[in-house]
Scaffold this motif. Structure first.
Motif, mmCIF file in Angstrom:
data_model
loop_
_atom_site.group_PDB
_atom_site.id
_atom_site.type_symbol
_atom_site.label_atom_id
_atom_site.label_comp_id
_atom_site.label_asym_id
_atom_site.label_seq_id
_atom_site.Cartn_x
_atom_site.Cartn_y
_atom_site.Cartn_z
ATOM 1 N N ARG A 93 0.394 1.075 -16.593
ATOM 2 C CA ARG A 93 -0.036 2.303 -16.916
ATOM 3 C C ARG A 93 1.162 2.789 -18.036
ATOM 4 O O ARG A 93 1.063 3.156 -19.114
ATOM 5 N N ALA B 172 -0.670 -1.013 -10.819
ATOM 6 C CA ALA B 172 -1.420 -0.142 -11.739
ATOM 7 C C ALA B 172 -0.254 0.951 -12.396
ATOM 8 O O ALA B 172 -0.449 1.170 -13.701
ATOM 9 N N ALA B 173 0.310 1.360 -11.485
ATOM 10 C CA ALA B 173 1.320 2.861 -12.221
ATOM 11 C C ALA B 173 2.220 2.189 -13.274
ATOM 12 O O ALA B 173 2.319 2.852 -14.103
ATOM 13 N N THR C 56 2.757 1.469 -3.514
ATOM 14 C CA THR C 56 1.828 2.106 -4.268
ATOM 15 C C THR C 56 1.312 3.699 -4.117
ATOM 16 O O THR C 56 1.265 4.466 -5.304
ATOM 17 N N GLU C 57 1.173 4.047 -3.199
ATOM 18 C CA GLU C 57 0.996 5.455 -2.892
ATOM 19 C C GLU C 57 2.117 6.195 -3.523
ATOM 20 O O GLU C 57 1.843 7.289 -3.873
ATOM 21 N N ARG D 96 0.871 -1.244 0.020
ATOM 22 C CA ARG D 96 0.101 -0.006 -0.097
ATOM 23 C C ARG D 96 0.992 1.210 -0.025
ATOM 24 O O ARG D 96 0.663 2.139 -0.728
ATOM 25 N N ASP E 38 1.893 5.781 -7.459
ATOM 26 C CA ASP E 38 0.737 5.838 -8.060
ATOM 27 C C ASP E 38 0.709 7.179 -8.845
ATOM 28 O O ASP E 38 -0.224 6.895 -10.055
ATOM 29 N N ASP E 39 0.957 8.325 -8.693
ATOM 30 C CA ASP E 39 0.878 9.421 -9.737
ATOM 31 C C ASP E 39 2.241 9.682 -10.391
ATOM 32 O O ASP E 39 2.349 10.704 -11.177
ATOM 33 N N SER F 194 -1.174 -2.837 -6.763
ATOM 34 C CA SER F 194 0.110 -1.985 -6.799
ATOM 35 C C SER F 194 0.851 -1.977 -7.992
ATOM 36 O O SER F 194 1.909 -1.112 -8.085
#
Length: 181
Positions: free
Chosen positions: A121, A117-118, A67-68, A64, A71-72, A115
């Motif tokens: 992407r 996803a970024a 991921t944070e 988590r 993520d961006d 986790s």
């Protein structure tokens, strides 16, 4: 009347995560965690059923947090830089989630997928949708290997490790982008 709870799951996880960084995975014992949170070991079992569950919860909390951090991120290079930064700041947690070894409890599959996803992407941006998973796996494998070697002091031939990192990132990004064309 039941006795009041003297600790929380958050406190237990925080203590376990600190112990992981201080003493490695072998140091994350129910007794050590209990000592850190100021209770007797049997009290922990009100919140966590076993050491295995505790390790799994630590792995999930680590994912988590990672991921944070990523993520961006807008580019693969940025995702990888943040990934490396995390590994350097939290080496034992990094190794727990990226190279856990046989028999070590791991995070649940849904959290592991989320986790990623970024990276998926940005890999899609590089290699295209058809090859995104393979590209993401390639980036992850290279970065995990590099970071693990860096953490273990395995780069002993001299030279600038940051330069080697940048070289690898640039070459991988270029190769994955070129394959799309």
């Amino acid at each position: 009347m039941p006795t009041p709870d003297r600790t929380s799951l958050d406190a237990i996880l925080s203590a376990a995560r600190d112990l992981l960084e201080d003493d490695g995975l072998p140091g994350v014992t129910m007794q050590a965690v209990a000592t850190r949170v100021g209770v007797r070991a049997p009290s922990l079992y009100k919140r966590v059923q076993s050491r295995g569950e505790l390790i799994r919860l630590v792995a999930e909390a680590t994912l988590r947090e990672l991921t944070e951090r990523v993520d961006d991120a807008k580019t693969a290079a940025d995702v990888l830089a943040r990934f490396r930064e995390f590994g350097k700041e939290r080496p034992a947690a990094f190794q727990l989630v990226m190279t856990p070894g046989p028999g070590i409890p791991v995070a649940n599959r849904e959290l592991s997928a989320a986790s990623s996803a970024a990276l998926i992407r940005t890999a899609t941006d590089l290699a295209g949708e058809a090859d995104a998973l393979e590209a993401a796996r390639t980036l992850t494998a290279w970065a995990t290997g590099f970071i693990s070697m860096e953490l273990n002091g395995s780069f002993r031939l001299g030279g600038d490790v940051d330069r080697a990192w940048n070289y690898g990132v640039e070459r991988l990004v270029t190769a994955l982008s070129d394959a799309r064309r």
